[in-house]
Design a protein around this motif. Structure first.
Motif, PDB file in Angstrom:
ATOM      1  N   TYR A  26     -17.922   6.330   6.807  1.00 47.90           N
ATOM      2  CA  TYR A  26     -16.734   5.702   7.377  1.00 47.90           C
ATOM      3  C   TYR A  26     -16.686   6.202   8.815  1.00 47.90           C
ATOM      4  CZ  TYR A  26     -12.119   4.025   8.301  1.00 47.90           C
ATOM      5  OH  TYR A  26     -11.072   3.352   8.881  1.00 47.90           O
ATOM      6  N   GLU A  53     -13.988   7.587   3.239  1.00 49.45           N
ATOM      7  CA  GLU A  53     -15.020   8.614   3.068  1.00 49.45           C
ATOM      8  C   GLU A  53     -15.252   8.968   1.606  1.00 49.45           C
ATOM      9  OE1 GLU A  53     -12.438   8.796   5.118  1.00 49.45           O
ATOM     10  OE2 GLU A  53     -13.191   9.150   7.158  1.00 49.45           O
ATOM     11  N   HIS A 351      -1.309  -4.902  19.862  1.00 48.84           N
ATOM     12  CA  HIS A 351      -0.323  -3.967  19.284  1.00 48.84           C
ATOM     13  C   HIS A 351       0.944  -3.876  20.146  1.00 48.84           C
ATOM     14  CE1 HIS A 351      -3.629  -3.024  16.810  1.00 48.84           C
ATOM     15  NE2 HIS A 351      -4.032  -1.883  17.333  1.00 48.84           N
ATOM     16  N   CYS A 371      -5.735   2.965  17.400  1.00 48.04           N
ATOM     17  CA  CYS A 371      -5.338   2.775  18.804  1.00 48.04           C
ATOM     18  C   CYS A 371      -3.825   2.785  18.961  1.00 48.04           C
ATOM     19  CB  CYS A 371      -5.829   1.418  19.295  1.00 48.04           C
ATOM     20  SG  CYS A 371      -7.596   1.340  19.505  1.00 48.04           S
ATOM     21  N   TYR A 372      -3.155   2.314  17.923  1.00 47.27           N
ATOM     22  CA  TYR A 372      -1.692   2.182  17.995  1.00 47.27           C
ATOM     23  C   TYR A 372      -0.982   3.532  18.043  1.00 47.27           C
ATOM     24  CZ  TYR A 372      -3.162   2.442  13.203  1.00 47.27           C
ATOM     25  OH  TYR A 372      -3.816   2.830  12.083  1.00 47.27           O
ATOM     26  N   ASP A 414      -5.627  -2.309  10.520  1.00 43.91           N
ATOM     27  CA  ASP A 414      -6.297  -3.004   9.415  1.00 43.91           C
ATOM     28  C   ASP A 414      -7.333  -2.107   8.731  1.00 43.91           C
ATOM     29  OD1 ASP A 414      -7.398  -3.321  11.979  1.00 43.91           O
ATOM     30  OD2 ASP A 414      -8.409  -5.192  11.503  1.00 43.91           O
ATOM     31  N   SER A 415      -8.129  -1.403   9.530  1.00 40.01           N
ATOM     32  CA  SER A 415      -9.131  -0.520   8.922  1.00 40.01           C
ATOM     33  C   SER A 415      -8.429   0.573   8.124  1.00 40.01           C
ATOM     34  CB  SER A 415     -10.008   0.100  10.010  1.00 40.01           C
ATOM     35  OG  SER A 415     -11.075   0.803   9.444  1.00 40.01           O
ATOM     36  N   THR A 416      -7.354   1.090   8.673  1.00 40.04           N
ATOM     37  CA  THR A 416      -6.604   2.144   7.989  1.00 40.04           C
ATOM     38  C   THR A 416      -5.950   1.622   6.723  1.00 40.04           C
ATOM     39  OG1 THR A 416      -6.226   3.177  10.119  1.00 40.04           O
ATOM     40  CG2 THR A 416      -4.812   3.893   8.332  1.00 40.04           C
ATOM     41  N   ASN A 442      -6.114  -6.119  14.116  1.00 38.77           N
ATOM     42  CA  ASN A 442      -6.851  -6.612  15.293  1.00 38.77           C
ATOM     43  C   ASN A 442      -8.296  -6.940  14.933  1.00 38.77           C
ATOM     44  OD1 ASN A 442      -7.748  -4.053  14.945  1.00 38.77           O
ATOM     45  ND2 ASN A 442      -7.285  -3.310  17.003  1.00 38.77           N
ATOM     46  N   THR A 444     -10.714  -5.367  13.563  1.00 43.60           N
ATOM     47  CA  THR A 444     -11.790  -4.399  13.809  1.00 43.60           C
ATOM     48  C   THR A 444     -11.252  -2.976  13.699  1.00 43.60           C
ATOM     49  OG1 THR A 444     -13.556  -3.780  15.363  1.00 43.60           O
ATOM     50  CG2 THR A 444     -11.425  -4.291  16.332  1.00 43.60           C
ATOM     51  N   ALA A 446     -10.908  -0.516  16.010  1.00 47.62           N
ATOM     52  CA  ALA A 446     -11.050  -0.450  17.475  1.00 47.62           C
ATOM     53  C   ALA A 446     -11.212   0.980  17.977  1.00 47.62           C
ATOM     54  CB  ALA A 446      -9.854  -1.119  18.133  1.00 47.62           C
ATOM     55  N   MET A 447     -10.408   1.877  17.440  1.00 46.45           N
ATOM     56  CA  MET A 447     -10.337   3.250  17.952  1.00 46.45           C
ATOM     57  C   MET A 447     -11.700   3.935  18.004  1.00 46.45           C
ATOM     58  SD  MET A 447      -7.985   5.464  18.759  1.00 46.45           S
ATOM     59  CE  MET A 447      -7.189   7.007  18.524  1.00 46.45           C
TER      60      MET A 447
HETATM   61  C1  TPP Z   1      -9.985  10.699   7.531  1.00 41.66           C
HETATM   62  C2  TPP Z   1     -10.299  10.086   8.853  1.00 41.66           C
HETATM   63  N1  TPP Z   1     -11.396   9.320   8.977  1.00 41.66           N
HETATM   64  C3  TPP Z   1     -11.694   8.755  10.171  1.00 41.66           C
HETATM   65  C4  TPP Z   1     -10.892   8.956  11.252  1.00 41.66           C
HETATM   66  C5  TPP Z   1     -11.241   8.341  12.606  1.00 41.66           C
HETATM   67  N2  TPP Z   1     -10.328   7.220  12.874  1.00 41.66           N
HETATM   68  C6  TPP Z   1      -9.199   7.362  13.602  1.00 41.66           C
HETATM   69  S1  TPP Z   1      -8.282   5.978  13.606  1.00 41.66           S
HETATM   70  C7  TPP Z   1      -9.364   5.139  12.703  1.00 41.66           C
HETATM   71  C8  TPP Z   1      -9.151   3.698  12.289  1.00 41.66           C
HETATM   72  C9  TPP Z   1      -8.787   2.813  13.406  1.00 41.66           C
HETATM   73  O1  TPP Z   1      -8.849   1.485  13.024  1.00 41.66           O
HETATM   74  P1  TPP Z   1      -7.589   0.618  12.706  1.00 41.66           P
HETATM   75  O2  TPP Z   1      -6.736   1.236  11.670  1.00 41.66           O
HETATM   76  O3  TPP Z   1      -8.074  -0.752  12.388  1.00 41.66           O
HETATM   77  O4  TPP Z   1      -6.759   0.624  14.062  1.00 41.66           O
HETATM   78  P2  TPP Z   1      -7.213   0.193  15.558  1.00 41.66           P
HETATM   79  O5  TPP Z   1      -7.795   1.391  16.205  1.00 41.66           O
HETATM   80  O6  TPP Z   1      -8.163  -0.952  15.414  1.00 41.66           O
HETATM   81  O7  TPP Z   1      -5.949  -0.221  16.227  1.00 41.66           O
HETATM   82  C10 TPP Z   1     -10.446   5.944  12.384  1.00 41.66           C
HETATM   83  C11 TPP Z   1     -11.595   5.485  11.601  1.00 41.66           C
HETATM   84  C12 TPP Z   1      -9.757   9.782  11.076  1.00 41.66           C
HETATM   85  N3  TPP Z   1      -8.915  10.047  12.075  1.00 41.66           N
HETATM   86  N4  TPP Z   1      -9.480  10.319   9.879  1.00 41.66           N
END
Ligand code: TPP
Length: 583
Positions: A26, A53, A351, A371-372, A414-416, A442, A444, A446-447
């Motif tokens: 991940y 993970e 966002h 990113c948010y 979205d990933s979260t 978004n 993807t 993104a962060m």
């Molecule tokens: C347990 C864990 N795994 C990975 C990360 C790294 N990480 C920080 S934010 C994030 C996800 C960001 O994606 P999303 O939720 O789609 O929000 P975006 O950044 O696209 O706005 C990840 C993988 C983390 N902080 N904690």
């Protein structure tokens, strides 16, 4: 052939050469590029971004039980998510070599905490390897795989940001073909840790640790470099490079296979020097062990235990050790000269619309890590807490149940949401909460650099796949109020949020618009400010858009930065902001 590779590229190369056929992970800085690079060896290596993970760890563990060499990649906090399978995989043992590649982030360059993964190796009683450069990243990954296979144990390869991201020369080799036949061999006393079989496993873990210790004593990955006997330094990982630069005259015991500790080697080294210093980044992991052996040494007395080490910081340690004063030298001499640049959402970030709408409501916002998280800074200032991935959803529920008077809104990306937001949503529905959850979709991750996830409709290799619907998951969880909004349509977004806040049942809002950075295109027509219409009320600045500049009361839109999202046009009360085409 030698190539200049980053530590992460070298790990991917090592996995390829060692015959790994399954790589999972991940994304998480600084580990992300390991899997991105390994995926280039498709189809010989199957790779996937898993939803989180724990899943990634379990997929790789399953592959290993079937006989395949496998690796799983994550950042340090990711191992917290995967800690449950780690602790028991250590008991049930592995078949094909299995290595968890975990990247730590001393100094918290892009992380929410600074934890030291080495503690997990001791906790789970599994071998730990710590490279100090790219060549070692490759070599130690390959060693970790073979040790894992020989002792039927999961192994951890722990890197740090500097090792993951800096480049050095690496000797490339050929790919070995996997030696094991693929085919799971049924053996419940080995793979099923119900108490009757689990207790003997527990014994075997201790036996295994003794065998691993004997191996670590004679492993070339742990070596003594004799120089002057006046000072001896025990060190590992990138701290080795810094220590060599700061104390070039000192003898060094460099640990690359650092757990279980090579006790006899440590004793031999300690006896050969007059003064012993441990130089390590983050926790006093080695120092405490050396002291537990009854050997007196120094470490934290001189070497800082928080934040990243550097040659500069260790030069201070050297001065202190030599009886001098630590000079309070400013670490970044240019800091004073640079204008402050608070972190902000990118121009055109979808966002922003949601945070702007939320800033008009008297609510508490429990947020999350993507990113948010930048929505926490002024002028948006609309995120009140961040804990860990997924907690944006669950903490909203906790606050509401505690009796928070204001309505609580949980915000996740979205990933979260796919990572660990879904279970929080289930909890809200099951336990009759009525928080409003907003997924900032978004399209993807993104962060961490735009990785795909179960909602994007693409695999790590770019192949089309099912794009899982967040709305459908919300409904399947039992949420009746599910709606999607376009965050660039401010009035609609505000109305939707208002309505859901008023509802006395849980609701899910999916705010959907692709990240313009990922799409590599503008959202719409660039905007400009008509000077004669502008009343300099500065309302446009409340969006926190880096493209809008106010210099001496005169508002301007920076044409290089403007992504054409049009939010500023929608909030300008004077109608002074227009599409550039319309000028
Ligand atoms: C347990 C864990 N795994 C990975 C990360 C790294 N990480 C920080 S934010 C994030 C996800 C960001 O994606 P999303 O939720 O789609 O929000 P975006 O950044 O696209 O706005 C990840 C993988 C983390 N902080 N904690």
């Amino acid at each position: 052939m030698r190539r200049l590779l980053s530590g992460n590229e070298a790990i991917a190369r090592g996995a390829y050469e060692a015959g790994v056929t399954i790589g999972t992970g991940y994304p998480g800085t600084p580990s992300t590029e390991i899997l991105e690079n390994l995926a280039r060896y498709s189809p010989e290596v199957y790779c996937e971004w898993s939803p989180n993970e724990k899943v990634a760890f379990e997929v790789a563990a399953g592959a290993s039980l079937a006989g395949a060499r496998s690796i799983v990649t994550m950042k340090h906090v990711g191992l917290n998510v995967a800690a449950d399978p780690l602790m028991t995989l250590s008991y049930i043992s592995v078949e094909g070599g299995f290595v968890a590649c975990v990247a730590d982030d001393p100094g918290m360059h892009s992380s929410q905490n600074e934890q030291d993964t080495r503690n997990y190796a001791r906790f789970a009683r599994v071998p730990l390897f710590e490279p100090a450069d790219s060549q070692e990243a490759k070599d130690l990954l390959m060693l970790a795989l073979s040790v894992s296979e020989e002792f039927k144990t999961p192994a951890i390869l722990r890197t740090t940001t500097r090792v993951s991201h800096s480049r050095s020369l690496v000797e490339l080799g050929e790919r070995e073909q996997a030696k094991k036949e693929i085919g799971f061999v049924k053996n419940p006393p080995r793979f099923v840790p119900i108490p009757v079989w689990g207790r003997p496993m527990r014994q075997r873990v201790e036996e295994r640790l003794k065998g691993l210790q004997a191996l670590s004593e004679k492993s070339p990955a742990n070596r003594i470099e004799w120089r002057s006997k006046g000072l001896g330094i025990i060190t590992s990982s990138i701290a080795y490079q810094y220590a060599r630069e700061v104390w070039p005259e000192a003898s060094v015991l460099k640990l690359g296979f650092s757990y279980p500790f090579p006790d006899a080697l440590i004793r031999e080294f300690a006896q050969g020097v007059d003064r012993l210093l441990v130089v390590e980044e983050l926790d006093p992991f080695i120092e405490e062990h050396v002291k537990a052996l009854g050997i007196s040494c120094q470490g934290r007395d001189f070497v800082p235990g928080i934040m990243e080490l550097s040659v500069d910081r260790l030069l201070q340690s050297r001065r202190l050790m030599d009886g001098g004063e630590a000079t309070r030298k400013e670490e970044d001499p240019f800091r004073e000269l640079l204008p402050p640049r608070p972190p902000v959402l990118c121009p055109g970030c979808p966002h922003r619309g949601v945070f702007y709408a939320l800033s008009r409501e008297d609510v508490v916002v429990t947020g999350d890590i993507g990113c948010y998280s930048l929505g926490a800074f002024p002028p948006l200032d609309r995120m009140d807490s961040i804990l860990c991935m997924g907690a944006g959803v669950s903490m909203a529920h906790g606050m509401e149940k505690a009796g928070e008077k204001r309505k609580v809104v949980g915000v996740v990306g979205d990933s979260t949401f796919f990572h660990s937001g879904i279970t929080g949503l289930l909890d809200i529905v099951y336990n009759k909460g009525h928080s409003t959850i907003i997924v900032l979709d978004n399209r993807t991750t993104a962060m961490t650099g735009h990785q795909d996830h179960p909602g994007t409709g693409r695999t790590i290799g770019g192949e089309p796949t099912v794009a899982v619907s967040i709305e459908d998951i919300g409904r399947a969880c039992g949420i009746n109020r599910v709606r999607s909004i376009d965050p660039y349509q401010l009035d609609n977004a505000r109305e939707a949020i208002k309505e859901e806040l008023a509802a006395l049942e849980p609701s899910l809002i999916v705010s959907r618009a692709p990240c313009p950075l990922r799409e590599r295109r503008r959202v719409g027509a660039m905007r400009t400010i008509l000077a004669e219409e502008c009343r300099a009320c500065e309302l446009c600045l409340s969006l926190g858009c880096p493209a809008i500049e106010g210099v001496d009361g005169v508002m301007k839109i920076n044409q290089t930065l403007c992504a054409g999202c049009g939010l500023c046009e929608q909030i300008c009360p004077a109608g002074a902001i227009v599409s550039r085409e319309g000028v």
